[in-house]
Write a protein that holds these residues in place. Sequence first.
Motif, PDB file in Angstrom:
ATOM      1  N   PRO A 187      66.500 -73.941  25.813  1.00  0.00           N
ATOM      2  CA  PRO A 187      67.964 -73.945  25.827  1.00  0.00           C
ATOM      3  C   PRO A 187      68.556 -75.195  26.476  1.00  0.00           C
ATOM      4  N   ASN A 188      67.756 -75.911  27.275  1.00  0.00           N
ATOM      5  CA  ASN A 188      68.181 -77.189  27.845  1.00  0.00           C
ATOM      6  C   ASN A 188      67.387 -78.349  27.264  1.00  0.00           C
ATOM      7  N   GLY A 189      66.882 -78.149  26.050  1.00  0.00           N
ATOM      8  CA  GLY A 189      66.026 -79.152  25.431  1.00  0.00           C
ATOM      9  C   GLY A 189      66.759 -80.295  24.775  1.00  0.00           C
ATOM     10  N   TYR A 190      68.089 -80.293  24.841  1.00  0.00           N
ATOM     11  CA  TYR A 190      68.884 -81.311  24.162  1.00  0.00           C
ATOM     12  C   TYR A 190      69.060 -82.572  25.004  1.00  0.00           C
ATOM     13  N   TYR A 191      68.562 -82.585  26.242  1.00  0.00           N
ATOM     14  CA  TYR A 191      68.685 -83.794  27.053  1.00  0.00           C
ATOM     15  C   TYR A 191      67.549 -83.906  28.064  1.00  0.00           C
ATOM     16  N   VAL A 192      67.334 -85.145  28.517  1.00  0.00           N
ATOM     17  CA  VAL A 192      66.332 -85.463  29.529  1.00  0.00           C
ATOM     18  C   VAL A 192      67.061 -86.194  30.645  1.00  0.00           C
ATOM     19  N   ASP A 193      66.930 -85.719  31.901  1.00  0.00           N
ATOM     20  CA  ASP A 193      67.704 -86.341  32.978  1.00  0.00           C
ATOM     21  C   ASP A 193      67.099 -86.022  34.343  1.00  0.00           C
ATOM     22  N   GLY A 194      67.417 -86.864  35.300  1.00  0.00           N
ATOM     23  CA  GLY A 194      66.994 -86.642  36.680  1.00  0.00           C
ATOM     24  C   GLY A 194      65.909 -87.607  37.113  1.00  0.00           C
ATOM     25  N   PRO A 195      65.679 -87.686  38.413  1.00  0.00           N
ATOM     26  CA  PRO A 195      64.617 -88.558  38.925  1.00  0.00           C
ATOM     27  C   PRO A 195      63.238 -88.027  38.580  1.00  0.00           C
ATOM     28  N   ILE A 196      62.296 -88.928  38.397  1.00  0.00           N
ATOM     29  CA  ILE A 196      60.896 -88.545  38.155  1.00  0.00           C
ATOM     30  C   ILE A 196      60.297 -88.073  39.484  1.00  0.00           C
ATOM     31  N   LEU A 197      59.535 -86.991  39.444  1.00  0.00           N
ATOM     32  CA  LEU A 197      58.936 -86.432  40.653  1.00  0.00           C
ATOM     33  C   LEU A 197      58.025 -87.437  41.352  1.00  0.00           C
ATOM     34  N   ASP A 198      58.300 -87.673  42.631  1.00  0.00           N
ATOM     35  CA  ASP A 198      57.455 -88.490  43.489  1.00  0.00           C
ATOM     36  C   ASP A 198      56.192 -87.692  43.801  1.00  0.00           C
ATOM     37  N   SER A 199      55.020 -88.304  43.622  1.00  0.00           N
ATOM     38  CA  SER A 199      53.760 -87.589  43.828  1.00  0.00           C
ATOM     39  C   SER A 199      53.614 -87.055  45.254  1.00  0.00           C
ATOM     40  N   LYS A 200      54.325 -87.648  46.217  1.00  0.00           N
ATOM     41  CA  LYS A 200      54.275 -87.177  47.598  1.00  0.00           C
ATOM     42  C   LYS A 200      55.015 -85.859  47.774  1.00  0.00           C
ATOM     43  N   ASN A 246      62.440 -73.803  11.861  1.00  0.00           N
ATOM     44  CA  ASN A 246      63.844 -74.182  11.677  1.00  0.00           C
ATOM     45  C   ASN A 246      64.535 -74.542  12.981  1.00  0.00           C
ATOM     46  N   TYR A 247      63.823 -75.250  13.850  1.00  0.00           N
ATOM     47  CA  TYR A 247      64.363 -75.591  15.167  1.00  0.00           C
ATOM     48  C   TYR A 247      64.367 -77.095  15.376  1.00  0.00           C
ATOM     49  N   MET A 248      65.408 -77.594  16.060  1.00  0.00           N
ATOM     50  CA  MET A 248      65.495 -78.972  16.510  1.00  0.00           C
ATOM     51  C   MET A 248      66.029 -78.969  17.939  1.00  0.00           C
ATOM     52  N   HIS A 249      65.664 -80.000  18.701  1.00  0.00           N
ATOM     53  CA  HIS A 249      66.049 -80.033  20.116  1.00  0.00           C
ATOM     54  C   HIS A 249      67.556 -80.073  20.333  1.00  0.00           C
ATOM     55  N   ALA A 250      68.300 -80.614  19.392  1.00  0.00           N
ATOM     56  CA  ALA A 250      69.741 -80.771  19.583  1.00  0.00           C
ATOM     57  C   ALA A 250      70.516 -79.460  19.494  1.00  0.00           C
ATOM     58  N   MET A 251      69.846 -78.383  19.100  1.00  0.00           N
ATOM     59  CA  MET A 251      70.555 -77.130  18.848  1.00  0.00           C
ATOM     60  C   MET A 251      70.910 -76.362  20.112  1.00  0.00           C
ATOM     61  N   PRO A 252      72.151 -75.885  20.223  1.00  0.00           N
ATOM     62  CA  PRO A 252      72.445 -74.885  21.256  1.00  0.00           C
ATOM     63  C   PRO A 252      71.650 -73.619  20.961  1.00  0.00           C
ATOM     64  N   TYR A 253      71.171 -72.967  22.007  1.00  0.00           N
ATOM     65  CA  TYR A 253      70.344 -71.780  21.808  1.00  0.00           C
ATOM     66  C   TYR A 253      70.616 -70.779  22.921  1.00  0.00           C
ATOM     67  N   VAL A 254      70.971 -69.565  22.531  1.00  0.00           N
ATOM     68  CA  VAL A 254      71.178 -68.514  23.524  1.00  0.00           C
ATOM     69  C   VAL A 254      69.974 -67.588  23.515  1.00  0.00           C
ATOM     70  N   LEU A 255      69.459 -67.302  24.694  1.00  0.00           N
ATOM     71  CA  LEU A 255      68.306 -66.426  24.799  1.00  0.00           C
ATOM     72  C   LEU A 255      68.709 -64.980  24.537  1.00  0.00           C
ATOM     73  N   PRO A 256      67.916 -64.219  23.808  1.00  0.00           N
ATOM     74  CA  PRO A 256      68.256 -62.813  23.548  1.00  0.00           C
ATOM     75  C   PRO A 256      68.080 -61.920  24.769  1.00  0.00           C
ATOM     76  N   VAL A 257      67.299 -62.366  25.751  1.00  0.00           N
ATOM     77  CA  VAL A 257      67.161 -61.639  27.015  1.00  0.00           C
ATOM     78  C   VAL A 257      67.176 -62.659  28.145  1.00  0.00           C
ATOM     79  N   LYS A 258      67.547 -62.227  29.347  1.00  0.00           N
ATOM     80  CA  LYS A 258      67.569 -63.156  30.480  1.00  0.00           C
ATOM     81  C   LYS A 258      66.145 -63.584  30.825  1.00  0.00           C
ATOM     82  N   PRO A 259      65.941 -64.871  31.123  1.00  0.00           N
ATOM     83  CA  PRO A 259      64.597 -65.362  31.404  1.00  0.00           C
ATOM     84  C   PRO A 259      64.081 -64.987  32.791  1.00  0.00           C
ATOM     85  N   SER A 260      64.968 -64.679  33.723  1.00  0.00           N
ATOM     86  CA  SER A 260      64.603 -64.226  35.059  1.00  0.00           C
ATOM     87  C   SER A 260      65.827 -63.535  35.661  1.00  0.00           C
ATOM     88  N   PRO A 261      65.644 -62.740  36.718  1.00  0.00           N
ATOM     89  CA  PRO A 261      66.750 -61.912  37.226  1.00  0.00           C
ATOM     90  C   PRO A 261      68.033 -62.665  37.558  1.00  0.00           C
TER      91      PRO A 261
END
Length: 421
Positions: A187-200, A246-261
């Motif tokens: 559901p957040n596959g339409y973008y890439v963002d944020g700092p790269i994880l520091d190995s430390k 029939n999927y592409m990363h640019a698509m909005p997608y709503v999950l049919p169930v919540k992924p976690s509480p």
Amino acid sequence: MSRYTHLILAACLLVGLSSSAQQIQVGKNNVPDPKKVSVENIDKVRGKIRTGAEQTELYLPYLKGKRIGMVVNPTSIIGNTTVVDSLLALGVKIVKIFGPEHGFRGDASAGIHVDDSIDEKTGIPAISLYGKHHKPSKEDLADVDLLIYDIQDVGVRFYTYINTLQHVMEACAENNKELLILDRPNPNGYYVDGPILDSKLKSGIGINPIPITHGLTIAEYAQMLNGEGWLANKAVCKIKIIKNANYMHAMPYVLPVKPSPNLNTAQSILLYPTLCLFEGTIISQGRGTYFPFSILGNPDLKGKYKFSFTPKGIKGMSETPLHMDMECYGLDLRQYSANKIRRDAKINLSWLIEMYNAYPYKEKFFDFKQSKQMGNFDKLAGTYDLKQQIIAGKTEEEIRQSWEPGLSQYKIMRKKYLLYQ
């Protein structure tokens, strides 16, 4: 009731008809370009995507005669039925269930130890991967011929299911077992963002050098784990993938169930990459309410914001939330435009900067040690720099520039593992 009707009802229930509860699905049969489809005309293209699990015709023959282990949780569904129940009904021999954080049935709060058990409904042994150990043992896999991974991810580095995937792949590689991955949209596959994880800063909320939003489905990430040699001892796991249809990363997608509480609305899933950073601060993200990860606040912000909420203990969500029973003042983001979130396609640093500037006791803002409910901000961010940049008053643009060239290099590397446009 048809599957089409169920999808519409699920979308409405998840976000109360807010514009974020939308699912665009693009196929080859005259379905619009996802970049040109707004949430207002979503119904015209709903119902085209088929998850890996739903395409039973592609993998049922492969399961015949095999003893199957399932790495699953409540998001592992076919229609309205769990994939475990569905495959059992189709004659598949499931001998073991492996459950990640929150457990197989999803009734454990975030971070809560989950014990091994026997699933009451099926009588199948349920092994916890969020308890005594985080990956299946040799003994766990002794009577398993093929392991299936089918868990919905939300595309964020600190969401622990990608760690579960890595541990499972390592266990399979060590024990010469194959892993069948039933892929699901990000559901957040339409973008890439944020700092790269520091190995430390490697931890349980970040293992590999990826940004906060990695822009991959679970199956694509599995290919990256193999391809980049990130599994323990640079092992390679034998994987078989059932792609989304029939999927592409640019698509909005709503999950049919919540992924976690605590990700219980489509809006919270879109806001999660940004708002989870607040778990390393003194600001509540709404845990202890029924609107987690869509509101922000703190008792010390009284007089600076009109909106308020009071966190309470909620079983199965947050039993002892930050600022429990205290009125918090801050931002209500439940009606923030989902279209704008998608158009911006970036982590919203402005709210983090705003809250830091508004909070009167600056020395407490990032002090995670003062509350067991708070995480380490540096580990969440994946860098030591972001905290210091906010304290120093750096602009959003200056902060983003510091993420380069790592972010651009990751985007290039990512292309090698994409299964979808």
